[in-house]
Design an enzyme around this catalytic site. Sequence first.
Site, PDB file in Angstrom:
ATOM      1  N   GLY A   1       0.869  -1.181   0.000  1.00 13.43           N
ATOM      2  CA  GLY A   1       0.000   0.000   0.000  1.00 13.43           C
ATOM      3  C   GLY A   1       0.894   1.215   0.000  1.00 13.43           C
TER       4      GLY A   1
ATOM      5  N   CYS B   1       6.221  -5.236   0.599  1.00 13.94           N
ATOM      6  CA  CYS B   1       6.327  -3.905   0.000  1.00 13.94           C
ATOM      7  C   CYS B   1       6.199  -2.784   1.040  1.00 13.94           C
ATOM      8  CB  CYS B   1       5.300  -3.810  -1.129  1.00 13.94           C
ATOM      9  SG  CYS B   1       5.848  -2.756  -2.457  1.00 13.94           S
TER      10      CYS B   1
ATOM     11  N   HIS C   1       5.074  -8.711  -4.332  1.00 16.76           N
ATOM     12  CA  HIS C   1       3.718  -9.041  -3.862  1.00 16.76           C
ATOM     13  C   HIS C   1       3.329 -10.496  -4.158  1.00 16.76           C
ATOM     14  CE1 HIS C   1       2.213  -4.947  -2.898  1.00 16.76           C
ATOM     15  NE2 HIS C   1       3.147  -4.586  -3.766  1.00 16.76           N
TER      16      HIS C   1
ATOM     17  N   GLU D   1       1.078 -12.129  -2.845  1.00 12.76           N
ATOM     18  CA  GLU D   1      -0.394 -12.294  -2.736  1.00 12.76           C
ATOM     19  C   GLU D   1      -1.080 -12.008  -4.063  1.00 12.76           C
ATOM     20  OE1 GLU D   1       1.318  -9.760  -1.762  1.00 12.76           O
ATOM     21  OE2 GLU D   1       0.204  -7.903  -2.027  1.00 12.76           O
TER      22      GLU D   1
HETATM   23  N1  GLN Z   1       5.687   2.899  -2.845  1.00 13.27           N
HETATM   24  C1  GLN Z   1       5.006   2.431  -1.676  1.00 13.27           C
HETATM   25  C2  GLN Z   1       5.602   3.054  -0.405  1.00 13.27           C
HETATM   26  O1  GLN Z   1       6.648   3.634  -0.445  1.00 13.27           O
HETATM   27  C3  GLN Z   1       5.030   0.912  -1.567  1.00 13.27           C
HETATM   28  C4  GLN Z   1       4.300   0.318  -2.734  1.00 13.27           C
HETATM   29  C5  GLN Z   1       3.611  -0.974  -2.471  1.00 13.27           C
HETATM   30  O2  GLN Z   1       3.368  -1.361  -1.314  1.00 13.27           O
HETATM   31  N2  GLN Z   1       3.216  -1.629  -3.516  1.00 13.27           N
HETATM   32  O3  GLN Z   1       5.035   2.941   0.615  1.00 13.27           O
END
Ligand code: GLN
Length: 190
Positions: free
Chosen positions: A48, A80, A170, A172
């Site tokens: 996220g 992520c 990811h 998932e």
């Molecule tokens: N770019 C997002 C961040 O820095 C991470 C992206 C992701 O979770 N897909 O929080």
Amino acid sequence: METVGILAVQGAFIEHEHILHRLGAETVQLRQKSDLYKDFDRLVLPGGESTVQGKLLKDFGMSGILKEKIENGMPVLATCAGLILLAEKISNDTNAYFKTLPVTVKRNAYGRQLGSFHCDGIIKGLGRFPMEFIRAPYIEAAGSGVEVLAETDGKITAVRYKNQIGLSFHPELCEDDRLHRMFLNLSCSC
Ligand code: GLN
């Protein structure tokens, strides 16, 4: 069967829920502080936006309790933005959140053009694995005791440290559930 708490304040948490249900695990969504008093034995920190997740965790009074659970050995799967929340240091950001994983991460490390891409990588102990990167971080430096599980183009993209698994990509979002199985088999380091 154990219950997995899935951080659900923002981001891609539903996909983790689906995969974990498929594997027969119970899940509970962690949306507010009162959810943290429910019974759960494992934790998922989804992808996220880490700045948004970090702010909401603080505003909702959830950070301290979750950090303590992780430090007490609760198994964690972080993908992520979740990896960014765990990291001890973020090289291109002054923020830091749980700081339970001794790594330095770089946010949005692949720049704009390569913001999102798919590739196959090799994961230690699992072999070939599909990797979906979405404005992903990578790990610039890993501290002592951190096991590198995968490198993609020379950059660390998956690690394990005691009870914590941190991934740049990811799992998932693909059909391959072996990393979620690895997580469900991770023993509590308490
Ligand atoms: N770019 C997002 C961040 O820095 C991470 C992206 C992701 O979770 N897909 O929080």
